[in-house]
Design an enzyme around this catalytic site. Structure first.
Site, PDB file in Angstrom:
ATOM      1  N   GLU A   1      -4.654  -3.875  -6.547  1.00  0.00           N
ATOM      2  CA  GLU A   1      -5.956  -3.515  -5.951  1.00  0.00           C
ATOM      3  C   GLU A   1      -6.929  -4.695  -5.985  1.00  0.00           C
ATOM      4  OE1 GLU A   1      -6.346  -0.638  -4.613  1.00  0.00           O
ATOM      5  OE2 GLU A   1      -5.203   0.882  -5.712  1.00  0.00           O
TER       6      GLU A   1
ATOM      7  N   ASP B   1       0.822  -1.210   0.000  1.00  0.00           N
ATOM      8  CA  ASP B   1       0.000   0.000   0.000  1.00  0.00           C
ATOM      9  C   ASP B   1       0.858   1.263   0.000  1.00  0.00           C
ATOM     10  OD1 ASP B   1      -2.679   0.089  -0.405  1.00  0.00           O
ATOM     11  OD2 ASP B   1      -3.266  -0.251   1.677  1.00  0.00           O
TER      12      ASP B   1
ATOM     13  N   HIS C   1      -4.942   4.056   4.537  1.00  0.00           N
ATOM     14  CA  HIS C   1      -4.630   2.621   4.669  1.00  0.00           C
ATOM     15  C   HIS C   1      -3.287   2.445   5.374  1.00  0.00           C
ATOM     16  CE1 HIS C   1      -7.270   1.730   0.871  1.00  0.00           C
ATOM     17  NE2 HIS C   1      -7.940   2.305   1.852  1.00  0.00           N
TER      18      HIS C   1
ATOM     19  N   GLU D   1     -10.316  -0.731  -1.890  1.00  0.00           N
ATOM     20  CA  GLU D   1      -9.501  -1.345  -2.953  1.00  0.00           C
ATOM     21  C   GLU D   1     -10.372  -1.839  -4.104  1.00  0.00           C
ATOM     22  OE1 GLU D   1      -6.893  -0.222  -2.409  1.00  0.00           O
ATOM     23  OE2 GLU D   1      -5.845  -0.844  -0.596  1.00  0.00           O
TER      24      GLU D   1
ATOM     25  N   GLU E   1      -5.266   5.862   0.227  1.00  0.00           N
ATOM     26  CA  GLU E   1      -4.064   5.045   0.433  1.00  0.00           C
ATOM     27  C   GLU E   1      -3.281   5.552   1.647  1.00  0.00           C
ATOM     28  OE1 GLU E   1      -4.231   2.449  -0.921  1.00  0.00           O
ATOM     29  OE2 GLU E   1      -4.851   2.570  -3.014  1.00  0.00           O
TER      30      GLU E   1
ATOM     31  N   HIS F   1     -11.087   1.202  -6.058  1.00  0.00           N
ATOM     32  CA  HIS F   1      -9.880   1.628  -6.796  1.00  0.00           C
ATOM     33  C   HIS F   1      -9.677   0.720  -8.010  1.00  0.00           C
ATOM     34  CE1 HIS F   1      -8.002   3.287  -2.785  1.00  0.00           C
ATOM     35  NE2 HIS F   1      -9.134   3.856  -3.108  1.00  0.00           N
TER      36      HIS F   1
ATOM     37  N   TYR G   1      -2.345   0.576   9.180  1.00  0.00           N
ATOM     38  CA  TYR G   1      -1.433  -0.526   9.533  1.00  0.00           C
ATOM     39  C   TYR G   1      -0.611  -0.150  10.763  1.00  0.00           C
ATOM     40  CZ  TYR G   1      -2.792  -1.877   4.827  1.00  0.00           C
ATOM     41  OH  TYR G   1      -3.536  -2.175   3.725  1.00  0.00           O
TER      42      TYR G   1
END
Ligand code: ZN
Ligand code: ZN
Length: 347
Positions: free
Chosen positions: A187, A90, A123, A221, A120, A224, A127
């Site tokens: 994606e 990512d 995302h 995703e 993104e 996307h 994490y």
């Protein structure tokens, strides 16, 4: 194939029309009127993307913090490895969306890419957020080092890394198309064995906060992937000299090579996880590859895998069409029953 290098699109050029003359290498003023764009239905895609807005810390991780220690060693190891993988894949997406936008001479593409880049960025933040919720700082760092150090992961990411960097060095329409192929693989397929692991845990009521976060990422995703496939087909249509048998052979080869690497990776990272059937996972990967090939206008390469062999995964996508408020209520997710009747076939 043409190696002509593109220049970055002008920011404002009043001599040019508002409606662009081409997606890449064309002319436009830089003024965006959504009612006067070259591909009018992309406004709907923009609205869908922006409607998915969410933030990492909206998800409550307190149960996951408590549960992480009770996972088996194998599950903990896979959890950390998969977050390491997802963060590695990512990370370049924020910048690749920006790069595509810099060379796009269509202002609607620039705006859609800006929304994708923002998602993104979230995302990647998520994490860090999930790891900081469940493990020590040293373990978080070790997970984020995997993309630089784990030999299986390095091999798995080598081709996409090469193509993404080739686009930076040689911004041609050909490299844009090839980058879009890898972006649609990413994606639409690379993430999905990782997603499946977290849904597998959630299915046993484990780490539901993490899987909720993964669901949001998954939903983004999928959207996307849809836009990238549209952009690929439109760009190829505008550049018929690149639309050759040689190029589609290149795409098919990249897909089958990526599927092999993905199966190797899933065996490596999920081989010791109770309850995950690796043959089924391989079938799921091939099913996803077929789906992305069809979306970019090509044919299946795995005719025996046109159906999703892991239908239970759909339970974790049931809420994708619901309102945001419903989606954020984790409790309803835990009681969701797997059903083949919901018609959702994107996962
Ligand atoms: Zn992402
Ligand atoms: Zn994405």
């Amino acid at each position: 194939m043409s190696k002509d290098l593109l220049e970055k699109a002008k920011t404002l050029e009043p001599m040019n029309p508002n409606k662009s003359t081409a997606l890449f290498g064309g002319e436009s003023s830089g003024i965006l009127n959504w009612n006067d764009i070259a591909y009018p239905h992309w406004y709907k895609m923009y609205k869908r993307l922006i409607g998915n807005y969410w933030q990492a810390d909206e998800v409550n991780m307190s149960d996951d913090l408590r549960q992480f220690a009770s996972l088996t060693d194998e599950e903990q190891d896979a959890y950390l490895k998969i977050i390491g993988l997802l963060s590695t894949l990512d990370a370049p997406q924020t910048r690749t969306a920006l790069l595509l936008s810099l060379y796009a001479t269509d202002p609607s593409v620039q705006s859609i890419m800006a929304v994708i880049a923002q998602q993104e960025a979230v995302h990647n933040e998520s994490y860090s957020y999930v790891l900081s919720s469940v493990v020590s700082f040293d373990e978080q760092n070790a997970s984020f080092q995997l993309g630089r150090t784990d030999p299986v992961l390095l091999e798995r990411n080598e081709m996409i890394m090469r193509q993404y960097n080739a686009f930076v060095e040689e911004p041609s329409v050909e490299n844009i198309l090839k980058t879009l192929v890898y972006t649609s693989l990413l994606e639409g397929m690379f993430f999905y064995s990782g997603f499946a692991f977290f849904y597998h845990l959630a299915r046993q009521n484990k780490m539901v906060g993490t899987s909720t976060m993964i669901s949001y990422i998954n939903r983004d995703e999928l959207e996307h992937g849809r836009f990238i496939a549209e952009l690929f087909r439109a760009t190829l249509h505008e550049n018929p000299d690149l639309n050759t048998g040689e190029f589609s052979d290149w795409v098919y080869s990249r897909f089958s090579e990526s599927v092999d690497l993905e199966i190797e990776w899933s065996t490596y990272v999920l081989g010791n996880i109770d309850g995950i059937d690796l043959d089924e996972m391989a079938g799921y990967i091939k099913y996803r590859a077929n789906k992305m090939l069809r979306m970019i206008g090509l044919d299946d390469i795995y005719p025996e895998h046109t159906e999703n062999p892991m239908k239970w995964i759909r339970a974790y996508a049931d809420n994708f069409d619901s309102t945001k408020t419903d989606f954020f209520e984790q409790k309803s997710r835990q009681y969701t029953k797997t059903s083949d009747l919901n018609g959702f076939d994107d996962l």
